[in-house]
Scaffold this motif. Structure first.
Motif, PDB file in Angstrom:
ATOM      1  N   PRO A 139       0.398  -4.294   6.448  1.00 57.44           N
ATOM      2  CA  PRO A 139       0.970  -3.783   7.708  1.00 57.44           C
ATOM      3  C   PRO A 139       1.371  -2.311   7.657  1.00 57.44           C
ATOM      4  O   PRO A 139       1.482  -1.658   8.704  1.00 57.44           O
ATOM      5  N   VAL A 140       1.585  -1.779   6.458  1.00 56.58           N
ATOM      6  CA  VAL A 140       1.984  -0.371   6.324  1.00 56.58           C
ATOM      7  C   VAL A 140       0.755   0.513   6.156  1.00 56.58           C
ATOM      8  O   VAL A 140       0.545   1.469   6.909  1.00 56.58           O
ATOM      9  N   ASP A 141      -0.090   0.190   5.140  1.00 53.49           N
ATOM     10  CA  ASP A 141      -1.260   1.031   4.867  1.00 53.49           C
ATOM     11  C   ASP A 141      -2.170   0.290   3.877  1.00 53.49           C
ATOM     12  O   ASP A 141      -1.674  -0.397   2.980  1.00 53.49           O
ATOM     13  N   PRO A 142      -3.495   0.426   4.008  1.00 52.32           N
ATOM     14  CA  PRO A 142      -4.407  -0.235   3.070  1.00 52.32           C
ATOM     15  C   PRO A 142      -4.204   0.191   1.619  1.00 52.32           C
ATOM     16  O   PRO A 142      -4.386  -0.622   0.705  1.00 52.32           O
ATOM     17  N   TRP A 143      -3.819   1.452   1.413  1.00 56.73           N
ATOM     18  CA  TRP A 143      -3.600   1.894   0.030  1.00 56.73           C
ATOM     19  C   TRP A 143      -2.335   1.275  -0.557  1.00 56.73           C
ATOM     20  O   TRP A 143      -2.297   0.947  -1.744  1.00 56.73           O
ATOM     21  N   LEU A 144      -1.314   1.099   0.256  1.00 55.00           N
ATOM     22  CA  LEU A 144      -0.120   0.404  -0.224  1.00 55.00           C
ATOM     23  C   LEU A 144      -0.457  -1.055  -0.506  1.00 55.00           C
ATOM     24  O   LEU A 144       0.018  -1.627  -1.505  1.00 55.00           O
ATOM     25  N   ALA A 145      -1.273  -1.646   0.347  1.00 59.04           N
ATOM     26  CA  ALA A 145      -1.723  -3.020   0.113  1.00 59.04           C
ATOM     27  C   ALA A 145      -2.469  -3.121  -1.211  1.00 59.04           C
ATOM     28  O   ALA A 145      -2.262  -4.057  -1.993  1.00 59.04           O
TER      29      ALA A 145
END
Length: 221
Positions: free
Chosen positions: A38-44
């Motif tokens: 939900p925040v960012d694909p890189w954080l995921a």
């Protein structure tokens, strides 16, 4: 986990369930991606990668680093291979191999997060762990240790059900079929470069298989 009374034979027989152990590994990665997406694909991808390392204890990455060091040190004198594998320190080859492996997986997980393919991670982690069963049956033990304990506990009848499950999974995710040539290519490389299988080369082989399957899945998506 609770304390369990187990002897060396029990420990060796546990190898029959390595592919099953891949399912919670894949679920941990998938959960990390779900939490960060939900925040960012890189954080995921970072959360997924952290879950991957945490749930495996970095064991397979350690094997990858040791094998890289051993292959680098033994390119002129194969007698050094066992000594390097037994050395608890890490060399430059190992550092480079682990760094590249983490970077590759981080990129692939980010792409999977963006393209909605993270649901296949449990299957990838499961299928990748069929390899050690095959390598144990088809390669000599390099030395006494974790790898050699498995040799007497595994038979083809233990591998066959996992191969059937793998074939069924490949029906839904065709790239999983690439695990078969990866298993045999890794076997050929280990045989020619190291001379036999060990706990480190089992872990390194799992890492290599996972990365190839991730790359193929990302490419397909």
């Amino acid at each position: 986990m609770p304390d369990v009374r187990a002897d060396a034979a029990d420990f060796a027989a546990a190898m029959r369930w390595f592919p099953l152990a891949g399912l919670p590994v894949g679920l941990a990665i998938w959960g990390g991606i779900w939490a960060g997406l939900p925040v960012d694909p890189w954080l995921a991808a970072l959360f997924g990668m952290a879950g991957w390392v945490a749930v495996t204890g970095g064991l397979h990455l350690d094997g990858l680093g040791d094998v890289a060091d051993a292959a680098g040190a033994g390119h002129k004198d194969k007698r050094r291979i066992s000594d390097v594998l037994a050395d608890p320190h890490i060399g430059s080859f190992g550092v480079v191999a682990i760094t590249l492996q983490l970077a590759a997986k981080l990129v692939f997980l980010s792409l999977l997060a963006q393209r909605g393919g993270a649901w296949a991670l449990p299957a990838i982690a499961c299928i990748s762990r069929i390899g050690p069963l095959v390598w144990t049956l088809t390669l000599p033990s390099l030395h006494a240790g974790m790898g050699s304990r498995f040799a007497g506990a595994i038979r083809w009848r233990h591998v066959a059900p996992w191969c059937a499950i793998g074939a069924l999974a490949a029906w839904f995710v065709p790239v999983l079929a690439l695990a078969v040539p990866v298993f045999w290519l890794w076997r050929a490389w280990v045989r020619s470069r190291l001379g036999g299988i060990s706990g480190d080369s089992h872990g390194a082989g799992i890492e290599v298989t996972e990365t190839v399957l991730l790359l193929a899945w990302v490419a397909l998506l």
